[in-house]
Design a protein around this motif. Structure first.
Motif, PDB file in Angstrom:
ATOM      1  N   ALA A 174      13.729 -14.638  -4.057  1.00 17.15           N
ATOM      2  CA  ALA A 174      13.180 -13.954  -3.340  1.00 17.15           C
ATOM      3  C   ALA A 174      12.881 -14.951  -2.461  1.00 17.15           C
ATOM      4  N   PHE A 175      13.608 -14.499  -1.099  1.00 13.28           N
ATOM      5  CA  PHE A 175      12.883 -16.233   0.177  1.00 13.28           C
ATOM      6  C   PHE A 175      11.480 -14.874   0.959  1.00 13.28           C
ATOM      7  N   SER A 176      11.045 -14.613   0.672  1.00 10.85           N
ATOM      8  CA  SER A 176      10.838 -13.274   1.901  1.00 10.85           C
ATOM      9  C   SER A 176       9.080 -13.108   1.281  1.00 10.85           C
ATOM     10  N   CYS A 177       8.426 -12.655   1.703  1.00  9.47           N
ATOM     11  CA  CYS A 177       7.417 -12.130   1.156  1.00  9.47           C
ATOM     12  C   CYS A 177       7.257 -11.231   0.511  1.00  9.47           C
ATOM     13  N   THR A 178       6.285 -10.295  -0.443  1.00  4.69           N
ATOM     14  CA  THR A 178       6.715  -9.014  -1.057  1.00  4.69           C
ATOM     15  C   THR A 178       5.369  -7.985  -0.713  1.00  4.69           C
ATOM     16  N   ASN A 179       5.574  -7.071  -0.044  1.00  6.34           N
ATOM     17  CA  ASN A 179       4.985  -5.968  -0.327  1.00  6.34           C
ATOM     18  C   ASN A 179       5.280  -4.341  -0.896  1.00  6.34           C
ATOM     19  N   PHE A 180       4.603  -3.876  -1.620  1.00  2.33           N
ATOM     20  CA  PHE A 180       4.176  -2.203  -2.372  1.00  2.33           C
ATOM     21  C   PHE A 180       3.931  -1.797  -1.271  1.00  2.33           C
ATOM     22  N   LEU A 181       4.662  -0.842  -1.234  1.00  2.51           N
ATOM     23  CA  LEU A 181       3.802   0.866  -0.424  1.00  2.51           C
ATOM     24  C   LEU A 181       3.858   1.682  -0.988  1.00  2.51           C
ATOM     25  N   PHE A 182       2.780   2.695  -1.754  1.00  5.19           N
ATOM     26  CA  PHE A 182       2.672   3.607  -1.975  1.00  5.19           C
ATOM     27  C   PHE A 182       2.440   5.166  -1.556  1.00  5.19           C
ATOM     28  N   THR A 183       3.444   6.234  -1.099  1.00  5.25           N
ATOM     29  CA  THR A 183       2.874   7.074  -0.274  1.00  5.25           C
ATOM     30  C   THR A 183       1.743   8.040  -0.652  1.00  5.25           C
ATOM     31  N   LYS A 184       1.422   8.689  -0.957  1.00  7.62           N
ATOM     32  CA  LYS A 184       0.331   9.427  -1.296  1.00  7.62           C
ATOM     33  C   LYS A 184       0.856  11.001  -2.280  1.00  7.62           C
ATOM     34  N   THR A 227      -3.182   6.436  -1.242  1.00  6.20           N
ATOM     35  CA  THR A 227      -2.248   5.664  -0.542  1.00  6.20           C
ATOM     36  C   THR A 227      -2.373   4.029  -1.376  1.00  6.20           C
ATOM     37  N   MET A 228      -1.584   3.806  -1.653  1.00  6.57           N
ATOM     38  CA  MET A 228      -2.187   2.529  -1.822  1.00  6.57           C
ATOM     39  C   MET A 228      -0.737   0.698  -1.235  1.00  6.57           C
ATOM     40  N   ILE A 229      -1.923   0.083  -0.576  1.00  7.18           N
ATOM     41  CA  ILE A 229      -0.538  -1.299  -0.122  1.00  7.18           C
ATOM     42  C   ILE A 229      -0.945  -1.997  -0.570  1.00  7.18           C
ATOM     43  N   THR A 230      -0.073  -3.163  -0.642  1.00  6.03           N
ATOM     44  CA  THR A 230      -0.621  -4.279  -1.706  1.00  6.03           C
ATOM     45  C   THR A 230       0.961  -5.667  -0.609  1.00  6.03           C
ATOM     46  N   ASN A 278      -8.108  -3.869   9.043  1.00  5.92           N
ATOM     47  CA  ASN A 278      -9.227  -4.094   9.580  1.00  5.92           C
ATOM     48  C   ASN A 278     -10.371  -2.583   9.365  1.00  5.92           C
ATOM     49  N   GLU A 279     -11.520  -2.366   9.895  1.00  3.35           N
ATOM     50  CA  GLU A 279     -12.495  -1.529   9.610  1.00  3.35           C
ATOM     51  C   GLU A 279     -12.426  -0.123   9.463  1.00  3.35           C
ATOM     52  N   HIS A 280     -11.046   0.279  10.093  1.00  5.02           N
ATOM     53  CA  HIS A 280     -10.629   1.499  10.195  1.00  5.02           C
ATOM     54  C   HIS A 280      -9.145   1.553   9.483  1.00  5.02           C
ATOM     55  N   GLN A 281      -8.867   0.853   8.104  1.00  2.00           N
ATOM     56  CA  GLN A 281      -8.462   0.812   7.868  1.00  2.00           C
ATOM     57  C   GLN A 281      -6.588   0.577   8.031  1.00  2.00           C
ATOM     58  N   LEU A 282      -6.629  -0.076   8.969  1.00  6.24           N
ATOM     59  CA  LEU A 282      -4.855  -0.266   9.664  1.00  6.24           C
ATOM     60  C   LEU A 282      -4.593  -0.899   8.594  1.00  6.24           C
ATOM     61  N   ALA A 283      -3.632  -1.524   7.876  1.00  8.36           N
ATOM     62  CA  ALA A 283      -3.282  -2.341   6.969  1.00  8.36           C
ATOM     63  C   ALA A 283      -1.789  -2.704   8.194  1.00  8.36           C
ATOM     64  N   ILE A 284      -1.415  -4.126   8.085  1.00  4.47           N
ATOM     65  CA  ILE A 284      -0.267  -4.786   7.990  1.00  4.47           C
ATOM     66  C   ILE A 284       0.126  -6.131   7.259  1.00  4.47           C
ATOM     67  N   GLY A 285       1.416  -5.757   6.297  1.00  2.00           N
ATOM     68  CA  GLY A 285       2.388  -6.742   6.115  1.00  2.00           C
ATOM     69  C   GLY A 285       3.383  -7.133   6.650  1.00  2.00           C
ATOM     70  N   GLU A 286       3.901  -8.425   6.116  1.00  2.00           N
ATOM     71  CA  GLU A 286       5.371  -8.476   6.386  1.00  2.00           C
ATOM     72  C   GLU A 286       6.362  -9.196   4.844  1.00  2.00           C
ATOM     73  N   THR A 287       7.166  -8.843   5.736  1.00  2.92           N
ATOM     74  CA  THR A 287       8.844  -9.407   4.409  1.00  2.92           C
ATOM     75  C   THR A 287       9.062 -10.347   5.920  1.00  2.92           C
ATOM     76  N   THR A 288       8.860 -11.601   5.419  1.00  2.00           N
ATOM     77  CA  THR A 288       9.843 -13.318   6.587  1.00  2.00           C
ATOM     78  C   THR A 288      11.008 -12.700   5.771  1.00  2.00           C
ATOM     79  N   TYR A 289      11.688 -12.304   6.744  1.00  3.38           N
ATOM     80  CA  TYR A 289      13.260 -12.957   6.358  1.00  3.38           C
ATOM     81  C   TYR A 289      14.239 -13.689   6.844  1.00  3.38           C
ATOM     82  N   GLY A 290      12.877 -14.869   8.556  1.00  7.16           N
ATOM     83  CA  GLY A 290      14.235 -15.878   8.654  1.00  7.16           C
ATOM     84  C   GLY A 290      14.445 -15.026  10.521  1.00  7.16           C
TER      85      GLY A 290
END
Length: 144
Positions: free
Chosen positions: A17-27, A35-38, A92-104
């Motif tokens: 692993a050389f990047s950030c980790t996200n788990f995204l679950f849709t409804k 829905t969940m995001i990490t 943010n307060e409107h439940q907008l969430a942003i993650g990323e998976t850096t890869y270079g």
């Protein structure tokens, strides 16, 4: 569900692993339709970081200082918008969430002359300025 979790464990433990980790679950992937995001910045120097910006109204002509997310180095200023939203972590307060998976990324994007925003700055400024994912998709290229 057990098969999904086993697949995730195998995937995570069997690759470098050389990047950030996200788990995204849709409804459709959850039993109760939620829905969940990490997001985890998989960095030994960023553990325990939780960022917060209050919602605010800004006078015309206000400038926003930009700091490089990873290092805290001052990069420059951009015009501030009239109103910004409350941000805690990567949502943010409107439940907008942003993650990323850096890869270079593309090497041609490294060290652009005059560029003052890195990916972390883009995330957090976009969260302060966008209510929805569609708005964020408009805001981020505008900031670039």
């Amino acid at each position: 569900m057990k098969k999904l979790l086993l697949s995730l464990v195998v995937l995570i433990t069997s690759t470098a692993a050389f990047s950030c980790t996200n788990f995204l679950f849709t409804k459709g992937a959850t039993a109760d339709g939620s829905t969940m995001i990490t997001y985890a910045a998989d960095s030994h120097v960023l553990y325990g970081e939780l960022y917060h910006w209050d919602a605010a109204d800004w006078p015309e002509g206000t400038m926003l200082d930009i700091y490089e997310w990873d290092t805290g180095k001052y990069m420059g200023q951009i015009p501030q918008v009239k109103h910004t939203y409350n941000v805690v972590g990567n949502m943010n307060e409107h439940q907008l969430a942003i993650g990323e998976t850096t890869y270079g990324g593309l090497e041609t994007l490294y060290h652009q002359s005059g560029a003052i925003m890195d990916y972390g700055s883009l995330i957090y400024v976009a969260l302060q300025r966008a209510k929805t994912a569609r708005e964020a998709i408009y805001v981020i290229p505008k900031l670039l």
